[in-house]
Scaffold this motif. Structure first.
Motif, PDB file in Angstrom:
ATOM      1  N   GLN A  29       0.621  -1.339  -0.010  1.00 12.70           N
ATOM      2  CA  GLN A  29      -0.064  -0.037   0.007  1.00 12.70           C
ATOM      3  C   GLN A  29       0.825   1.355  -0.077  1.00 12.70           C
ATOM      4  O   GLN A  29       0.366   2.288  -0.471  1.00 12.70           O
ATOM      5  CB  GLN A  29      -0.965  -0.151   1.192  1.00 12.70           C
ATOM      6  CG  GLN A  29      -2.199  -0.964   0.972  1.00 12.70           C
ATOM      7  CD  GLN A  29      -2.938  -0.886   0.067  1.00 12.70           C
ATOM      8  OE1 GLN A  29      -3.285   0.567  -0.266  1.00 12.70           O
ATOM      9  NE2 GLN A  29      -3.219  -1.927  -0.654  1.00 12.70           N
ATOM     10  N   TYR A  30       1.950   1.215   0.533  1.00 12.94           N
ATOM     11  CA  TYR A  30       3.018   2.278   0.609  1.00 12.94           C
ATOM     12  C   TYR A  30       3.314   2.445  -0.910  1.00 12.94           C
ATOM     13  O   TYR A  30       3.467   3.879  -1.173  1.00 12.94           O
ATOM     14  CB  TYR A  30       4.104   2.114   1.329  1.00 12.94           C
ATOM     15  CG  TYR A  30       4.944   3.245   1.745  1.00 12.94           C
ATOM     16  CD1 TYR A  30       4.630   4.264   2.294  1.00 12.94           C
ATOM     17  CD2 TYR A  30       6.466   3.007   1.179  1.00 12.94           C
ATOM     18  CE1 TYR A  30       5.695   5.524   2.390  1.00 12.94           C
ATOM     19  CE2 TYR A  30       7.356   4.260   1.142  1.00 12.94           C
ATOM     20  CZ  TYR A  30       6.732   5.492   1.799  1.00 12.94           C
ATOM     21  OH  TYR A  30       7.761   6.312   1.995  1.00 12.94           O
ATOM     22  N   VAL A  31       3.644   1.523  -1.714  1.00 18.11           N
ATOM     23  CA  VAL A  31       4.229   1.741  -3.014  1.00 18.11           C
ATOM     24  C   VAL A  31       2.915   2.364  -3.674  1.00 18.11           C
ATOM     25  O   VAL A  31       3.361   3.131  -4.801  1.00 18.11           O
ATOM     26  CB  VAL A  31       4.622   0.486  -3.420  1.00 18.11           C
ATOM     27  CG1 VAL A  31       5.265   0.547  -5.112  1.00 18.11           C
ATOM     28  CG2 VAL A  31       5.946  -0.190  -2.810  1.00 18.11           C
ATOM     29  N   LEU A  32       1.753   1.899  -3.715  1.00 19.87           N
ATOM     30  CA  LEU A  32       0.888   2.244  -4.455  1.00 19.87           C
ATOM     31  C   LEU A  32       0.404   3.722  -4.083  1.00 19.87           C
ATOM     32  O   LEU A  32      -0.143   4.574  -4.883  1.00 19.87           O
ATOM     33  CB  LEU A  32      -0.413   1.325  -4.200  1.00 19.87           C
ATOM     34  CG  LEU A  32      -0.433   0.053  -4.676  1.00 19.87           C
ATOM     35  CD1 LEU A  32      -1.637  -1.001  -4.122  1.00 19.87           C
ATOM     36  CD2 LEU A  32      -0.438  -0.088  -6.121  1.00 19.87           C
ATOM     37  N   HIS A  33       0.666   4.100  -2.694  1.00 15.46           N
ATOM     38  CA  HIS A  33       0.486   5.724  -2.393  1.00 15.46           C
ATOM     39  C   HIS A  33       1.354   6.366  -3.152  1.00 15.46           C
ATOM     40  O   HIS A  33       1.030   7.553  -3.768  1.00 15.46           O
ATOM     41  CB  HIS A  33       0.928   5.491  -0.996  1.00 15.46           C
ATOM     42  CG  HIS A  33       1.053   7.179  -0.309  1.00 15.46           C
ATOM     43  ND1 HIS A  33      -0.084   7.978  -0.394  1.00 15.46           N
ATOM     44  CD2 HIS A  33       2.007   7.662   0.238  1.00 15.46           C
ATOM     45  CE1 HIS A  33       0.858   9.223   0.033  1.00 15.46           C
ATOM     46  NE2 HIS A  33       1.923   8.590   0.178  1.00 15.46           N
ATOM     47  N   LEU A  34       2.804   5.949  -3.245  1.00 17.79           N
ATOM     48  CA  LEU A  34       3.534   6.770  -4.242  1.00 17.79           C
ATOM     49  C   LEU A  34       3.208   6.744  -5.587  1.00 17.79           C
ATOM     50  O   LEU A  34       3.476   7.839  -6.123  1.00 17.79           O
ATOM     51  CB  LEU A  34       5.114   6.212  -3.977  1.00 17.79           C
ATOM     52  CG  LEU A  34       5.576   6.328  -2.490  1.00 17.79           C
ATOM     53  CD1 LEU A  34       6.800   5.593  -2.510  1.00 17.79           C
ATOM     54  CD2 LEU A  34       5.805   7.703  -2.178  1.00 17.79           C
ATOM     55  N   ALA A  35       2.861   5.648  -5.966  1.00 17.25           N
ATOM     56  CA  ALA A  35       2.509   5.529  -7.514  1.00 17.25           C
ATOM     57  C   ALA A  35       1.257   6.280  -7.927  1.00 17.25           C
ATOM     58  O   ALA A  35       0.990   7.337  -8.982  1.00 17.25           O
ATOM     59  CB  ALA A  35       2.329   4.146  -7.782  1.00 17.25           C
ATOM     60  N   ASP A  36       0.154   6.347  -7.012  1.00 23.60           N
ATOM     61  CA  ASP A  36      -1.067   7.151  -7.059  1.00 23.60           C
ATOM     62  C   ASP A  36      -1.010   8.573  -7.038  1.00 23.60           C
ATOM     63  O   ASP A  36      -1.383   9.184  -7.879  1.00 23.60           O
ATOM     64  CB  ASP A  36      -2.055   6.839  -6.008  1.00 23.60           C
ATOM     65  CG  ASP A  36      -2.470   5.189  -6.103  1.00 23.60           C
ATOM     66  OD1 ASP A  36      -2.285   4.594  -7.123  1.00 23.60           O
ATOM     67  OD2 ASP A  36      -3.063   4.614  -5.186  1.00 23.60           O
ATOM     68  N   ASN A  37      -0.066   8.852  -6.241  1.00 17.83           N
ATOM     69  CA  ASN A  37       0.272  10.381  -6.120  1.00 17.83           C
ATOM     70  C   ASN A  37       0.809  10.794  -7.615  1.00 17.83           C
ATOM     71  O   ASN A  37       0.463  11.835  -8.292  1.00 17.83           O
ATOM     72  CB  ASN A  37       1.521  10.691  -5.113  1.00 17.83           C
ATOM     73  CG  ASN A  37       0.812  10.810  -3.557  1.00 17.83           C
ATOM     74  OD1 ASN A  37      -0.305  10.938  -3.726  1.00 17.83           O
ATOM     75  ND2 ASN A  37       1.896  10.368  -2.639  1.00 17.83           N
ATOM     76  N   ALA A  38       1.571  10.106  -8.098  1.00 18.68           N
ATOM     77  CA  ALA A  38       2.418  10.317  -9.155  1.00 18.68           C
ATOM     78  C   ALA A  38       1.423  10.491 -10.679  1.00 18.68           C
ATOM     79  O   ALA A  38       1.564  11.399 -11.291  1.00 18.68           O
ATOM     80  CB  ALA A  38       3.594   9.471  -9.724  1.00 18.68           C
ATOM     81  N   VAL A  39       0.748   9.054 -10.428  1.00 18.34           N
ATOM     82  CA  VAL A  39      -0.052   9.265 -11.724  1.00 18.34           C
ATOM     83  C   VAL A  39      -1.245  10.247 -11.731  1.00 18.34           C
ATOM     84  O   VAL A  39      -1.637  10.711 -12.860  1.00 18.34           O
ATOM     85  CB  VAL A  39      -0.604   7.860 -11.835  1.00 18.34           C
ATOM     86  CG1 VAL A  39      -2.103   7.432 -11.000  1.00 18.34           C
ATOM     87  CG2 VAL A  39      -0.985   7.497 -13.520  1.00 18.34           C
ATOM     88  N   VAL A  40      -1.857  10.578 -10.537  1.00 20.15           N
ATOM     89  CA  VAL A  40      -2.846  11.428 -10.545  1.00 20.15           C
ATOM     90  C   VAL A  40      -2.606  12.844 -11.081  1.00 20.15           C
ATOM     91  O   VAL A  40      -3.157  13.625 -11.601  1.00 20.15           O
ATOM     92  CB  VAL A  40      -3.595  11.591  -9.091  1.00 20.15           C
ATOM     93  CG1 VAL A  40      -4.393  12.573  -8.831  1.00 20.15           C
ATOM     94  CG2 VAL A  40      -4.531  10.211  -9.078  1.00 20.15           C
ATOM     95  N   LEU A  41      -1.183  13.359 -10.370  1.00 19.02           N
ATOM     96  CA  LEU A  41      -0.715  14.739 -10.612  1.00 19.02           C
ATOM     97  C   LEU A  41      -0.503  14.740 -11.999  1.00 19.02           C
ATOM     98  O   LEU A  41      -0.549  15.771 -12.937  1.00 19.02           O
ATOM     99  CB  LEU A  41       0.425  15.073  -9.584  1.00 19.02           C
ATOM    100  CG  LEU A  41       0.783  16.514  -9.804  1.00 19.02           C
ATOM    101  CD1 LEU A  41      -0.232  17.704  -9.855  1.00 19.02           C
ATOM    102  CD2 LEU A  41       2.053  16.939  -9.194  1.00 19.02           C
TER     103      LEU A  41
END
Length: 297
Positions: A29-41
């Protein structure tokens, strides 16, 4: 041909290998948090493609988006590898059949599955800030990119020492990109704040509107705490003093005023609680993949 004993031991060895592999990685979930931040912005900033104030900035914002989406790809690939190695992880019934891929995680997760900061999903305008043209206000984009990249410079620096070697390598690559993003947005922040009366007013309004959403940075979530405990993550609340210094120096140079801190609701995007804007953003981003399963990046 292997013996009966070897065949019986194979599943055990596979499970042990998967456990060892997973133990060396940051929490999923931590890796997904970082990934989701990047893809959304990245998706948000891509909305400026063809609409930026000048041609040079059109290209700069497109490159910014590509950097962020490239970071998201690496992180989603890292997460997908973990999911494929861990047969115990539950799989969503809406995911395509076969191995989990970066596309699965970007295109087939719902809004409540995303773990990005709420700040990053907001549109480029607000009722508190008159639109510069259509539905986009350049000052909102610049202030958001500045606040987020000021944080990520510190986060990627810390993650270079992550116990997760793959995450540390992604951090080293991403740090070079986010340093450019910070320099670009900071230059524009000063230009807007120390510019005309109109640009100053809009930059101040954008700062007043967006800064409260950064409170989410400083409230550690369970996924972040778990990552820090494993030595794989960064203690983000501990970065606040360094972040404040970067922000305060920039807004002073831009002749802006930092709004007074008040006690208020803290956004919870890291827990999957989002604004209505994320649904619209994902609807546009995911529609092609969902209508044409099998399409790739």
């Amino acid at each position: 041909m292997s013996s009966v004993a070897e065949q019986a031991a194979a599943p055990i060895h596979q499970a042990q290998a998967a456990t060892i592999s997973i133990a060396n990685h940051a929490p999923l979930q931590y890796v997904l948090h970082l990934a989701d931040n990047a893809v959304v912005l990245g998706q948000r900033n891509a909305e400026w493609c063809g609409h930026a104030p000048v041609l040079e900035e059109d290209m700069a914002m497109a490159n910014n988006s590509l950097d962020l989406i490239g970071q998201a790809r690496l992180l989603y690939q890292h997460a997908a590898e973990r999911l494929n190695n861990d047969v115990r992880s539950p799989r969503s019934t809406v995911w395509p059949a076969g191995p989990v891929t970066e596309d699965t995680l970007a295109y087939f997760r719902g809004d409540t599955d995303f773990r990005n900061y709420v700040l990053l999903e907001l549109p480029h305008h607000t009722g508190l800030v008159p639109s510069a043209g259509g539905t986009r206000d350049w000052s909102i984009t610049i202030v958001r990119n500045f606040l987020y990249s000021a944080l990520m410079v510190l986060v990627w620096e810390g993650l270079q020492q992550s116990s997760d070697a793959q995450l540390a390598a992604i951090a080293a690559k991403s740090l070079k990109e986010v340093r450019y993003h910070l320099r670009h947005s900071r230059d524009w922040l000063v230009r807007l704040g120390d510019g005309t009366d109109e640009s100053h007013r809009r930059a101040q309004a954008a700062l007043d509107y967006l800064l409260p959403f950064t409170d989410e940075f400083w409230t550690a979530s369970a996924l972040e705490t778990e990552a820090v405990d494993q030595g794989a993550g960064v203690d983000v609340p501990a970065l606040r003093a360094a972040w404040d210094q970067i922000v305060d120096e920039a807004i002073a140079e831009a002749t802006l005023q930092r709004p007074a801190a008040v006690k208020r609701y803290v956004p919870e995007g890291k827990r999957g609680v989002h604004s209505e804007y994320l649904s619209y953003l994902l609807g546009e981003m995911q529609s092609l993949a969902r209508q044409h399963p099998g399409a790739v990046w």
